[in-house]
Design an enzyme around this catalytic site. Sequence first.
Site, mmCIF file in Angstrom:
data_model
loop_
_atom_site.group_PDB
_atom_site.id
_atom_site.type_symbol
_atom_site.label_atom_id
_atom_site.label_comp_id
_atom_site.label_asym_id
_atom_site.label_seq_id
_atom_site.Cartn_x
_atom_site.Cartn_y
_atom_site.Cartn_z
ATOM 1 N N ASP A 187 2.236 -6.757 14.907
ATOM 2 C CA ASP A 187 3.381 -6.130 14.244
ATOM 3 C C ASP A 187 3.678 -4.785 14.897
ATOM 4 O O ASP A 187 3.866 -3.772 14.223
ATOM 5 C CB ASP A 187 3.126 -5.992 12.739
ATOM 6 C CG ASP A 187 4.400 -5.697 11.948
ATOM 7 O OD1 ASP A 187 5.508 -5.918 12.484
ATOM 8 O OD2 ASP A 187 4.289 -5.237 10.791
ATOM 9 N N SER A 211 0.824 -1.204 0.000
ATOM 10 C CA SER A 211 0.000 0.000 0.000
ATOM 11 C C SER A 211 0.858 1.254 0.000
ATOM 12 O O SER A 211 2.040 1.203 0.314
ATOM 13 C CB SER A 211 -0.885 0.016 1.247
ATOM 14 O OG SER A 211 -0.080 0.151 2.404
ATOM 15 N N GLU A 239 -7.433 9.103 9.740
ATOM 16 C CA GLU A 239 -7.001 10.298 10.448
ATOM 17 C C GLU A 239 -5.548 10.596 10.056
ATOM 18 O O GLU A 239 -4.733 9.679 9.936
ATOM 19 C CB GLU A 239 -7.097 9.957 11.945
ATOM 20 C CG GLU A 239 -6.538 10.958 12.877
ATOM 21 C CD GLU A 239 -6.667 10.476 14.329
ATOM 22 O OE1 GLU A 239 -7.124 9.330 14.584
ATOM 23 O OE2 GLU A 239 -6.303 11.256 15.204
ATOM 24 N N TYR A 240 -5.238 11.863 9.853
ATOM 25 C CA TYR A 240 -3.876 12.265 9.504
ATOM 26 C C TYR A 240 -3.105 12.574 10.784
ATOM 27 O O TYR A 240 -3.578 13.326 11.631
ATOM 28 C CB TYR A 240 -3.941 13.492 8.590
ATOM 29 C CG TYR A 240 -2.620 14.163 8.319
ATOM 30 C CD1 TYR A 240 -1.535 13.438 7.833
ATOM 31 C CD2 TYR A 240 -2.466 15.533 8.527
ATOM 32 C CE1 TYR A 240 -0.320 14.068 7.578
ATOM 33 C CE2 TYR A 240 -1.250 16.161 8.266
ATOM 34 C CZ TYR A 240 -0.190 15.428 7.804
ATOM 35 O OH TYR A 240 1.004 16.050 7.551
HETATM 36 N N1 ADE Z 1 1.799 7.428 7.451
HETATM 37 C C1 ADE Z 1 1.062 6.329 7.409
HETATM 38 N N2 ADE Z 1 -0.154 6.577 7.880
HETATM 39 C C2 ADE Z 1 -0.193 7.876 8.238
HETATM 40 C C3 ADE Z 1 -1.173 8.715 8.835
HETATM 41 N N3 ADE Z 1 -2.369 8.254 9.124
HETATM 42 N N4 ADE Z 1 -0.844 9.991 9.079
HETATM 43 C C4 ADE Z 1 0.374 10.430 8.784
HETATM 44 N N5 ADE Z 1 1.333 9.697 8.236
HETATM 45 C C5 ADE Z 1 1.048 8.412 7.967
#
Ligand code: ADE
Length: 319
Positions: free
Chosen positions: A158, A46, A113-114
């Site tokens: 993990d 991904s 969510e970021y």
């Molecule tokens: N990298 C992978 N997932 C993320 C996320 N939800 N927010 C920021 N960086 C990421």
Amino acid sequence: EWAERGAAKILREVTNPETGKTTKHVVKKGIKDFIFGDTLGDGSYSTVLLATSKESGKKYAVKVLSKEYLIRQKKVKYVNIEKSALQRLNNSRGIIKLFFTFQDESSLYFLLEYAPNGDFLSVMKKFGSLSEECACYYAAQIIDSISLLHSRGIIHRDMKPENILLDKNMKIKLTDFGTAKILDPEPDSTDSFDLFSRSKSFVGTAEYVSPELLNDNYVDFRCDIWAFGCILFQMIAGKPPFKATNEYLTFQKVMKVQYAFTAGFPLVIRDLVKGILVKQPDQRLTIPQIQKHHFFKDVNFKDGSIWERPAPEIQPYKV
Ligand code: ADE
């Protein structure tokens, strides 16, 4: 079908200017509603991209998975596990939030969510190690989040610093549930899970993998506690306890529980790590025992304060 159940149904209020009447319309969100930006991370199957909502300007992280690749690599099962686990954990503190999922011809999308402060590995790498105060702050949130997901019948399998993200307030958010194990509720109880349910397939990352998986090819929820011990060690030492030039040699060290504390490693954390990195899972400290350890003497795990207190300024550990 895959996206239908998870697709967001947004209610938009529309007021008719002539009648003044307001009606609600159901609008389904899709990729057309977002502007895609920078790559935030790459997984084995991904890619995570920054996505901005055209309507609200709000930022999200969107995980994109290629359908063709998932089918060819026989990974469809893992995507559904990830979705189910995130749905079961939704609105839990310390876990990345899944807003919705959708798909188009080529890909599946998870709208997450970021977490603007990146991942915990990058923080540790930037500073080399973490002070005892910082280690305590992050370790308390990590163990509390592991406790929460276990109580919901999920084993992460993990746990590693790359899978711990940091939100705008430097609060941790666990992510990447693609290799999680979702346990069925016990038939005779409403709210408990068989946490000893054993799982046989190899999952995890060499440095954080538990000896029982390597020796007996099974893991239960205690594999996440083992990984927590490795992460706690790494916060102070700047490197995981079991690290070698290749996976095979790393596995050898894990099976023998062969690791050494770095010079000046704080005694109280040594004691805790020693209690966790124990070969026999049934002799390993449990989460309540970890929370009662002297290292967490100033931490109250019951009143939610670990999620409210401001993050300490990040400083490396100094001997
Ligand atoms: N990298 C992978 N997932 C993320 C996320 N939800 N927010 C920021 N960086 C990421």
